[in-house]
Design an enzyme around this catalytic site. Structure first.
Site, short mmCIF file in Angstrom:
data_model
loop_
_atom_site.label_atom_id
_atom_site.label_comp_id
_atom_site.label_asym_id
_atom_site.label_seq_id
_atom_site.Cartn_x
_atom_site.Cartn_y
_atom_site.Cartn_z
N GLU A 76 4.40 -13.34 3.84
CA GLU A 76 3.28 -12.42 3.67
C GLU A 76 2.26 -13.01 2.70
OE1 GLU A 76 2.69 -7.75 2.28
OE2 GLU A 76 4.32 -8.94 1.43
N LYS A 171 0.78 -3.48 8.63
CA LYS A 171 1.75 -2.95 7.67
C LYS A 171 1.55 -1.46 7.44
CE LYS A 171 3.56 -4.04 3.03
NZ LYS A 171 3.32 -4.90 1.82
N CYS A 203 7.58 -6.81 4.04
CA CYS A 203 7.84 -6.57 2.62
C CYS A 203 8.29 -5.13 2.32
CB CYS A 203 6.60 -6.94 1.81
SG CYS A 203 6.98 -7.32 0.07
#
Length: 548
Positions: A76, A171, A203
């Site tokens: 990321e 995300k 994440c």
């Protein structure tokens, strides 16, 4: 980690024996060639200039180490930033930027070049980037738009072997990032030509129901790509322990690629093979690295026996910046206090906080010649917590935790720290944590451990037993060190219960709310029925005697 939801709990219970894992080299267990794919995950240190990062990506994809890979995953936020955000074509359009935009008129140069690199190397390539999209492209989103007229997303992009964009995921769970979210949260997966379907998580997503748990529960996804810039936190949330346990608990393969900046607390990359645990992983210290880790990954669940090589030395605060959980919220007792109470080297203790009660059984031996605590030792506290996790950035979640964690001094503020060159005062010969946990609509249970080298315990080093109680609304948990284990460098040993938003948790509300959520009454009416039958029997006998 163990993800559970009431509608699929019974299906999952049979394989929920959870073992955390640690670091290995790129040794591979033997797998039938027809039943595996070869994956590469990249630990990557970002520089400020995107051209430098692009050159690093291309070099890794074209490297000899990557030659056998079917799919490569990059971390990321290690390619570009907001100032160089790119448009990304919708996967349904099947656009190949390398062929359709060689002059970079529509898409950023790095997107086109990586499309060409994927095409030339004939690999699936997963990247994460800052994406821009015109607000006018989503008229259903009535939220205010930025003056630029664009939304900015944290986005995964997947190129197939021809360089075509076949998947895009934005995300859902942002962590204090100056990015936008989609009008409706996305749960995205993509298919490959080697007959594996992957789900996306990025994440902080791994801490929430959407999208990872939802993809497992509702679509049966068994393979995930996981670009991450994780900021490790003691005592419960360091990078590799989260990755390995999440994959094992859900019995899924996880390809995790981590940003490599140990000086700000960011590292952690690995390939995790569901119930078989870790195939390869790393936690970097010092300057970080740009390196690809390659592993063979089974398409279906298999068992294997493999040795795992470990990083042996402890990590100090000068080598890795570590966040700390707000342990002041916990109910705790110092192990020193227990040691002073007992005449011997064993103790039992129960600690309750809120609705969670944690039972601890411990046996220990003193290390070295010192029989008392000193400034050269670290010791431990026992702890319980039932409440919302204290998170500075992004959304938070509800946790129920039972824990033993290391402390470098006598105060609670000394806990959740790296120990550096300090030595443990005790080694544990026996360590057991038991607790009863309520079921919930969605929740996560994790046997949670970290050693002083920032790696979790290996398979076979502990026992994790989970049993559904007779009322079917609660679970009995037992987390114990393996009997043969000599543990001298433990930082954390805990049951970590993530209850997300704590909606529809048994016993948290009224009995009416429990029924509304689908839970059975505590006695399911049986006690009332037995009592009524007793009254009827007594009355019948009385009448029989009276009228005899």
């Amino acid at each position: 980690m163990t993800y559970l939801s009431s509608k699929w709990f019974g299906q999952q219970l049979s394989w929920m024996v959870l073992i955390l894992t640690g670091i290995a080299l790129t040794q591979q267990a033997s797998i039938d060639q027809g039943n595996f794919y070869t994956a590469g995950v990249v630990e990557f240190r970002r520089e400020n200039e995107w051209r430098n990062n692009l050159d690093g990506y291309v070099e890794i994809i074209n490297s000899q180490n990557a030659s056998a890979t079917d799919i490569i995953v990059f971390p990321e936020a290690t390619l570009n930033g907001i100032d160089s955000a790119s448009l990304v074509p919708h996967p349904e359009l099947q656009i190949n930027p390398c062929l359709m935009d060689p002059q970079f008129k529509m898409y950023a140069e790095f997107l086109v070049q990586l499309s060409c690199t994927a095409r030339n190397s004939s690999k699936y390539v997963v990247i994460n980037l800052s994406e821009r999209q015109l607000c006018s492209d989503t008229p259903e989103d009535t939220r205010p738009c930025a003056p630029s007229g664009y939304n900015i997303f944290n986005t995964n992009v997947v190129f197939d072997r021809h360089g075509t964009v076949v998947s895009r995921y934005r995300k859902v769970n942002l962590w204090g990032e100056p990015r936008n979210t989609t009008w409706m949260p996305e749960s995205i997966s993509f298919e490959t030509d080697f007959n594996v379907t992957f789900g996306h998580i990025i994440c902080f997503d791994i801490m929430f129901f959407k999208p990872g748990h939802e993809l497992i529960a509702e679509q049966g996804i068994r393979h995930f790509v996981f670009p991450s810039m994780w900021f490790s936190q003691l005592p419960f949330l360091t990078a590799v322990q989260v990755q390995s346990s999440w994959a094992y608990a859900n019995n899924v393969n996880l390809l995790a690629a981590g940003s490599s900046r140990p000086e700000v607390g960011s590292s952690g990359t690995g390939v995790y093979r569901g119930g078989d645990g870790t195939t390869v992983s790393t936690m970097q210290v010092g300057e970080g690295q740009r390196h690809i880790y390659v592993a063979q990954v089974p398409k279906y669940e298999e068992n294997s026996n493999k040795s795992v090589k470990r990083q042996l030395r402890s990590v100090g605060s000068q080598e890795f910046k570590m966040k700390r959980d707000n342990l002041e919220l916990y109910e705790t007792i110092a192990l020193n206090t227990l040691m002073e109470r007992v005449n011997g080297t064993s103790a039992t203790q129960e600690i309750c906080h809120g609705r969670i009660c944690c039972h601890f059984e411990l046996e220990w031996r003193l290390m070295g010649q010192e029989s008392t605590a000193s400034s050269y030792n670290y010791n431990y506290r026992l702890a319980a917590y039932d409440g919302w996790r204290d998170e500075e950035s992004g959304d938070t979640n509800y946790v129920r935790n039972c824990a033993v964690f290391a402390c470098i001094g006598p105060d609670l503020a000394d806990c959740g720290q790296l120990v550096g060159d300090l030595q443990p005062r005790v080694a544990f010969d026996r360590l057991i944590i038991e607790a009863i946990y309520p079921k919930s609509r969605e929740f996560l249970l994790m046997p949670n451990s970290v050693l002083d080298n920032l790696l979790p315990l290996e398979p076979g080093q502990f026992e994790w037993l989970l049993e559904e109680l007779e009322n079917e609304n609660e679970l009995q948990l037992r987390f114990a060190l393996a009997k043969s284990l000599d543990t001298q460098n433990l930082l954390t040993f805990a049951i970590y219960g993530n209850y997300y938003d704590d909606e529809c948790t048994f016993g948290a509300g009224t009995p009416e709310k429990d029924l509304e959520c689908g839970f059975k009454p505590k006695d399911d009416g049986a006690a009332t029925l037995r009592f009524s039958n007793f009254i009827l029997l007594t009355l019948s006998l009385t009448l029989a005697i009276l009228f005899k």
